[in-house]
Scaffold this motif. Structure first.
Motif, mmCIF file in Angstrom:
data_model
loop_
_atom_site.group_PDB
_atom_site.id
_atom_site.type_symbol
_atom_site.label_atom_id
_atom_site.label_comp_id
_atom_site.label_asym_id
_atom_site.label_seq_id
_atom_site.Cartn_x
_atom_site.Cartn_y
_atom_site.Cartn_z
ATOM 1 N N GLU A 167 -15.845 31.326 -13.238
ATOM 2 C CA GLU A 167 -16.522 32.616 -13.126
ATOM 3 C C GLU A 167 -16.196 33.489 -14.339
ATOM 4 O O GLU A 167 -15.102 33.389 -14.924
ATOM 5 N N ALA A 168 -17.129 34.341 -14.699
ATOM 6 C CA ALA A 168 -16.932 35.233 -15.852
ATOM 7 C C ALA A 168 -15.623 35.998 -15.709
ATOM 8 O O ALA A 168 -15.327 36.565 -14.652
ATOM 9 N N GLY A 169 -14.841 35.986 -16.783
ATOM 10 C CA GLY A 169 -13.564 36.694 -16.785
ATOM 11 C C GLY A 169 -12.395 35.866 -16.281
ATOM 12 O O GLY A 169 -11.237 36.259 -16.435
ATOM 13 N N LYS A 170 -12.665 34.706 -15.672
ATOM 14 C CA LYS A 170 -11.606 33.841 -15.160
ATOM 15 C C LYS A 170 -11.146 32.843 -16.229
ATOM 16 O O LYS A 170 -11.823 32.618 -17.241
ATOM 17 N N ARG A 171 -10.001 32.232 -15.951
ATOM 18 C CA ARG A 171 -9.447 31.218 -16.854
ATOM 19 C C ARG A 171 -9.268 29.903 -16.109
ATOM 20 O O ARG A 171 -9.009 29.892 -14.909
ATOM 21 N N LEU A 172 -9.366 28.811 -16.854
ATOM 22 C CA LEU A 172 -9.133 27.489 -16.285
ATOM 23 C C LEU A 172 -8.304 26.696 -17.289
ATOM 24 O O LEU A 172 -8.607 26.687 -18.496
ATOM 25 N N TYR A 173 -7.275 26.011 -16.777
ATOM 26 C CA TYR A 173 -6.285 25.364 -17.644
ATOM 27 C C TYR A 173 -6.247 23.873 -17.342
ATOM 28 O O TYR A 173 -6.303 23.462 -16.186
ATOM 29 N N TYR A 174 -6.127 23.058 -18.397
ATOM 30 C CA TYR A 174 -5.970 21.607 -18.231
ATOM 31 C C TYR A 174 -4.831 21.139 -19.116
ATOM 32 O O TYR A 174 -4.805 21.421 -20.321
ATOM 33 N N SER A 175 -3.874 20.438 -18.518
ATOM 34 C CA SER A 175 -2.735 19.909 -19.266
ATOM 35 C C SER A 175 -3.066 18.513 -19.767
ATOM 36 O O SER A 175 -3.424 17.630 -18.985
ATOM 37 N N GLN A 176 -2.967 18.321 -21.075
ATOM 38 C CA GLN A 176 -3.307 17.041 -21.683
ATOM 39 C C GLN A 176 -2.026 16.269 -21.992
ATOM 40 O O GLN A 176 -1.147 16.754 -22.701
ATOM 41 N N LYS A 177 -1.945 15.038 -21.473
ATOM 42 C CA LYS A 177 -0.768 14.220 -21.721
ATOM 43 C C LYS A 177 -0.738 13.730 -23.174
ATOM 44 O O LYS A 177 -1.778 13.596 -23.821
ATOM 45 N N ALA A 178 0.455 13.430 -23.659
ATOM 46 C CA ALA A 178 0.621 12.967 -25.039
ATOM 47 C C ALA A 178 -0.160 11.677 -25.263
ATOM 48 O O ALA A 178 -0.204 10.805 -24.397
ATOM 49 N N GLY A 179 -0.790 11.587 -26.423
ATOM 50 C CA GLY A 179 -1.506 10.376 -26.787
ATOM 51 C C GLY A 179 -2.893 10.256 -26.193
ATOM 52 O O GLY A 179 -3.550 9.222 -26.356
ATOM 53 N N ARG A 180 -3.348 11.292 -25.489
ATOM 54 C CA ARG A 180 -4.657 11.253 -24.862
ATOM 55 C C ARG A 180 -5.668 12.052 -25.694
ATOM 56 O O ARG A 180 -5.315 12.844 -26.560
ATOM 57 N N ARG A 181 -6.935 11.832 -25.366
ATOM 58 C CA ARG A 181 -8.035 12.577 -25.981
ATOM 59 C C ARG A 181 -8.796 13.318 -24.891
ATOM 60 O O ARG A 181 -8.874 12.846 -23.757
ATOM 61 N N VAL A 182 -9.389 14.453 -25.270
ATOM 62 C CA VAL A 182 -10.259 15.195 -24.361
ATOM 63 C C VAL A 182 -11.596 15.457 -25.043
ATOM 64 O O VAL A 182 -11.639 15.918 -26.190
ATOM 65 N N PHE A 183 -12.678 15.098 -24.342
ATOM 66 C CA PHE A 183 -14.033 15.496 -24.724
ATOM 67 C C PHE A 183 -14.468 16.546 -23.720
ATOM 68 O O PHE A 183 -14.404 16.317 -22.511
ATOM 69 N N LEU A 184 -14.896 17.694 -24.208
ATOM 70 C CA LEU A 184 -15.303 18.790 -23.321
ATOM 71 C C LEU A 184 -16.684 19.283 -23.730
ATOM 72 O O LEU A 184 -16.938 19.472 -24.926
ATOM 73 N N MET A 185 -17.556 19.455 -22.744
ATOM 74 C CA MET A 185 -18.878 20.041 -23.007
ATOM 75 C C MET A 185 -19.088 21.229 -22.098
ATOM 76 O O MET A 185 -18.834 21.152 -20.883
ATOM 77 N N LEU A 186 -19.575 22.312 -22.676
ATOM 78 C CA LEU A 186 -19.977 23.471 -21.886
ATOM 79 C C LEU A 186 -21.426 23.234 -21.458
ATOM 80 O O LEU A 186 -22.335 23.365 -22.264
ATOM 81 N N ILE A 187 -21.621 22.841 -20.220
ATOM 82 C CA ILE A 187 -22.972 22.533 -19.760
ATOM 83 C C ILE A 187 -23.793 23.809 -19.630
ATOM 84 O O ILE A 187 -24.974 23.858 -19.989
#
Length: 232
Positions: free
Chosen positions: A171-191
């Motif tokens: 929601e607008a104004g909110k935050r969301l957090y994701y912890s990424q483990k070592a050696g990993r990759r993240v692909f993120l898309m804002l749909i």
């Protein structure tokens, strides 16, 4: 290390019944510096006219996930599967040793809107399989909901790779957090929406690819729909 990929820099094509945007090399679009990210090989956004689609064609040795954003997608394959996937659902297909399938926009009046994702499997020659998975859209609100995991447990679809796919609505104004483990990759898309991700401003259909980042922090500037893929 994070690199942003603006939506308008994807490869776009329009053949009348199909409009598509490709995040990676695919079909007649080839960029040797953009062929894959980790085990991720394809991220295509397709808009398909009513009643149109792809006739029977083969695949092998690929894990294919389709997220329905709008409309209905009809799938038929040589394993005997015939099913329609709607918004709020995904389909997962293991092509493995070989599968032939067709997919169409099942509506005669409404355009379909889909994200199709391809990943390399952890081994070749797997037994082909197919499933449709419905996720709880209420659990997406201000949270990352896993929809695809290697185990296929806790209400997720199963994939033959050490990776997971998550969806979230912030929601607008909110935050969301994701912890990424070592050696990993993240692909993120804002749909949908707009947000700052690790202080990088992103608009709808922008994506980013992150390596060696211990955390991903989304600060939503407006109501935002996000897809996050964690992979080797």
């Amino acid at each position: 290390m994070i690199k942003r990929y603006p939506a308008n820099e994807r490869n776009f094509f329009d053949i009348g019944w199909l409009r598509g945007s490709r995040s990676f090399s695919f079909g007649d679009y080839y960029d040797p510096d953009n062929a894959q990210f980790g085990v991720m090989r394809v991220c295509n956004e397709d808009e398909i006219a009513p009643g149109r689609g792809f006739g029977a064609h083969p695949h092998s040795d690929m894990e294919i996930v389709t997220i329905v954003l709008k409309g209905r997608l009809k799938h038929e394959d040589n394993l005997g599967n015939m099913e329609v996937t709607s918004a709020g659902e995904i389909q997962r297909m293991t092509a493995g040793s070989g599968i032939v399938h067709a997919e169409y926009n099942d509506s005669e009046t409404e355009e379909g809107h889909f994200l199709q994702l391809w990943f390399m499997p952890r081994e070749r020659g797997l037994t082909p399989s197919y499933e449709v998975h419905r996720y709880d859209q209420e659990k997406l609100v201000n949270a990352f909901l896993p929809i695809v995991t290697p185990e296929g447990t806790n209400g997720t679809a199963m994939i033959h790779q050490d990776m997971s796919i998550h969806l979230g609505r912030v929601e607008a104004g909110k935050r969301l957090y994701y912890s990424q483990k070592a050696g990993r990759r993240v692909f993120l898309m804002l749909i949908e929406g707009a947000a700052d991700v690790n202080n990088i401003h992103m608009m709808a259909k922008d994506s980013l690819r992150a390596e060696f980042e211990p955390e991903i922090l989304i600060k939503a500037k407006e109501d935002t729909f996000v897809m996050l893929i964690d992979m080797p």
